[in-house]
Design an enzyme around this catalytic site. Structure first.
Site, PDB file in Angstrom:
ATOM      1  N   HIS A  74      41.978 -26.596 -88.238  1.00  0.00           N
ATOM      2  CA  HIS A  74      41.129 -26.239 -89.377  1.00  0.00           C
ATOM      3  C   HIS A  74      41.140 -24.726 -89.598  1.00  0.00           C
ATOM      4  O   HIS A  74      40.123 -24.131 -89.974  1.00  0.00           O
ATOM      5  CB  HIS A  74      39.705 -26.776 -89.163  1.00  0.00           C
ATOM      6  CG  HIS A  74      39.662 -28.262 -89.007  1.00  0.00           C
ATOM      7  ND1 HIS A  74      39.535 -29.132 -90.079  1.00  0.00           N
ATOM      8  CD2 HIS A  74      39.780 -29.047 -87.906  1.00  0.00           C
ATOM      9  CE1 HIS A  74      39.553 -30.385 -89.638  1.00  0.00           C
ATOM     10  NE2 HIS A  74      39.704 -30.355 -88.326  1.00  0.00           N
ATOM     11  N   ASP A 102      41.351 -31.800 -94.491  1.00  0.00           N
ATOM     12  CA  ASP A 102      40.542 -32.627 -93.591  1.00  0.00           C
ATOM     13  C   ASP A 102      40.883 -34.099 -93.772  1.00  0.00           C
ATOM     14  O   ASP A 102      41.063 -34.566 -94.894  1.00  0.00           O
ATOM     15  CB  ASP A 102      39.048 -32.451 -93.878  1.00  0.00           C
ATOM     16  CG  ASP A 102      38.516 -31.086 -93.485  1.00  0.00           C
ATOM     17  OD1 ASP A 102      39.242 -30.348 -92.793  1.00  0.00           O
ATOM     18  OD2 ASP A 102      37.374 -30.770 -93.872  1.00  0.00           O
ATOM     19  N   HIS A 151      37.536 -36.361 -89.239  1.00  0.00           N
ATOM     20  CA  HIS A 151      36.976 -35.047 -88.940  1.00  0.00           C
ATOM     21  C   HIS A 151      35.483 -35.139 -88.625  1.00  0.00           C
ATOM     22  O   HIS A 151      34.979 -34.441 -87.735  1.00  0.00           O
ATOM     23  CB  HIS A 151      37.230 -34.116 -90.125  1.00  0.00           C
ATOM     24  CG  HIS A 151      36.744 -32.717 -89.939  1.00  0.00           C
ATOM     25  ND1 HIS A 151      36.826 -32.053 -88.737  1.00  0.00           N
ATOM     26  CD2 HIS A 151      36.178 -31.837 -90.822  1.00  0.00           C
ATOM     27  CE1 HIS A 151      36.329 -30.826 -88.874  1.00  0.00           C
ATOM     28  NE2 HIS A 151      35.933 -30.688 -90.117  1.00  0.00           N
TER      29      HIS A 151
END
Length: 277
Positions: free
Chosen positions: A109, A115, A119
């Protein structure tokens, strides 16, 4: 003309007609040639051939790179320390190796990234909804770049004021983060602008948006960091692209192309994103 040649000629005519129609009918197209070639001499005029040049635009400005280069001094989320070194030269020609050989060490990240549902949802992570399962059709296609009000986070009120029409599936939100050049600072500034939970819910309930892009390391404001992520990723049909480099890009309609790494088991990935006018 043999049948196979006739078929190829027909397809060529169809393609040519489609290109011409797209140029004249779509507001994102202008009347310049679809393809322009810039020679090394034109691109690097007056620059030594051994001098690297960082290119942000290609094809006379038609292609725009909206990906941040990975720099040791770029911010690391929720940290006062910068990202640090990410590329390590393990074998070197200078030291007698057969070739230069580097390794990459980076958080998933960091910088411009995407994402996956895993996540923030453990059940999705365990079920295998990783980066490798993201829909490339969502990550590539027409996109709208919009400027949002600079004095607040993205709330339901802000989302309603943007008047994003139904049918728009990909939106890149440029905020005060770009004006403040937060991605160019070493320390992560937690006062960044992002989505509040009600703004995320309004988007889910009232638009057809399936790709949300923002100009900092999180699409969600810090005060609603997890709640906003949960709203976006709950149904596994919205993809979040974070830390986009939108400096100097005009608002409007573009063709967006984003490709993450195929990392099986990863809940995030670095991603290369470009806009084509």
């Amino acid at each position: 003309m043999v049948p196979s040649q006739a078929i190829l000629f027909f397809l060529f005519l169809c393609f040519s007609f489609t290109v011409i129609a797209a140029q004249s009918a779509h507001p994102a197209f202008d009347d310049s040639p679809l393809c322009t070639v810039t020679t090394n001499a034109e691109e690097l005029a007056g620059v030594s051939s051994t001098t690297p040049v960082e290119i942000e635009e290609y094809g006379n400005g038609r292609i725009i790179d909206i990906t941040h280069a990975y720099r040791p001094d770029m911010p690391k989320f929720m940290s006062v320390d910068s990202l640090g070194q990410v590329v390590f030269l393990r074998e070197s020609l200078a030291n007698g190796s057969l070739a230069n050989f580097s390794e990459l060490k980076i958080g998933m990240h960091s910088g411009t990234h995407v994402d996956a549902p895993g996540h923030v949802f453990q059940e999705y992570y365990e079920a295998g909804f990783d980066i490798n399962t993201l829909d490339l059709d969502v990550l590539n296609g027409p996109a709208l770049l919009v400027d949002v009000p600079r004095d607040k986070n993205i709330t339901a009120e802000v989302m309603e004021s943007l008047h994003i029409p139904r049918g728009v599936r990909r939106v890149l939100f440029r905020t005060l983060n770009t004006d403040r050049k937060l991605m160019w600072k070493k320390e992560c500034d937690m006062s960044y602008v992002g989505f509040m939970k009600d703004g995320a819910q309004w988007l889910v309930d009232n638009t057809d948006i399936k790709l949300v892009g923002l100009d900092f390391l999180s699409v969600a404001a810090f005060d609603d960091l997890i709640p906003a992520h949960l709203v976006f990723l709950k149904n596994r049909d919205i993809i979040l692209v974070e830390a986009l480099k939108l400096d100097g890009v005009k608002p409007g309609i573009y063709s967006l192309h984003c490709l993450p790494l195929r990392l099986v088991g990863a809940e995030g990935s670095p991603i290369r994103c470009i806009l084509i006018k």
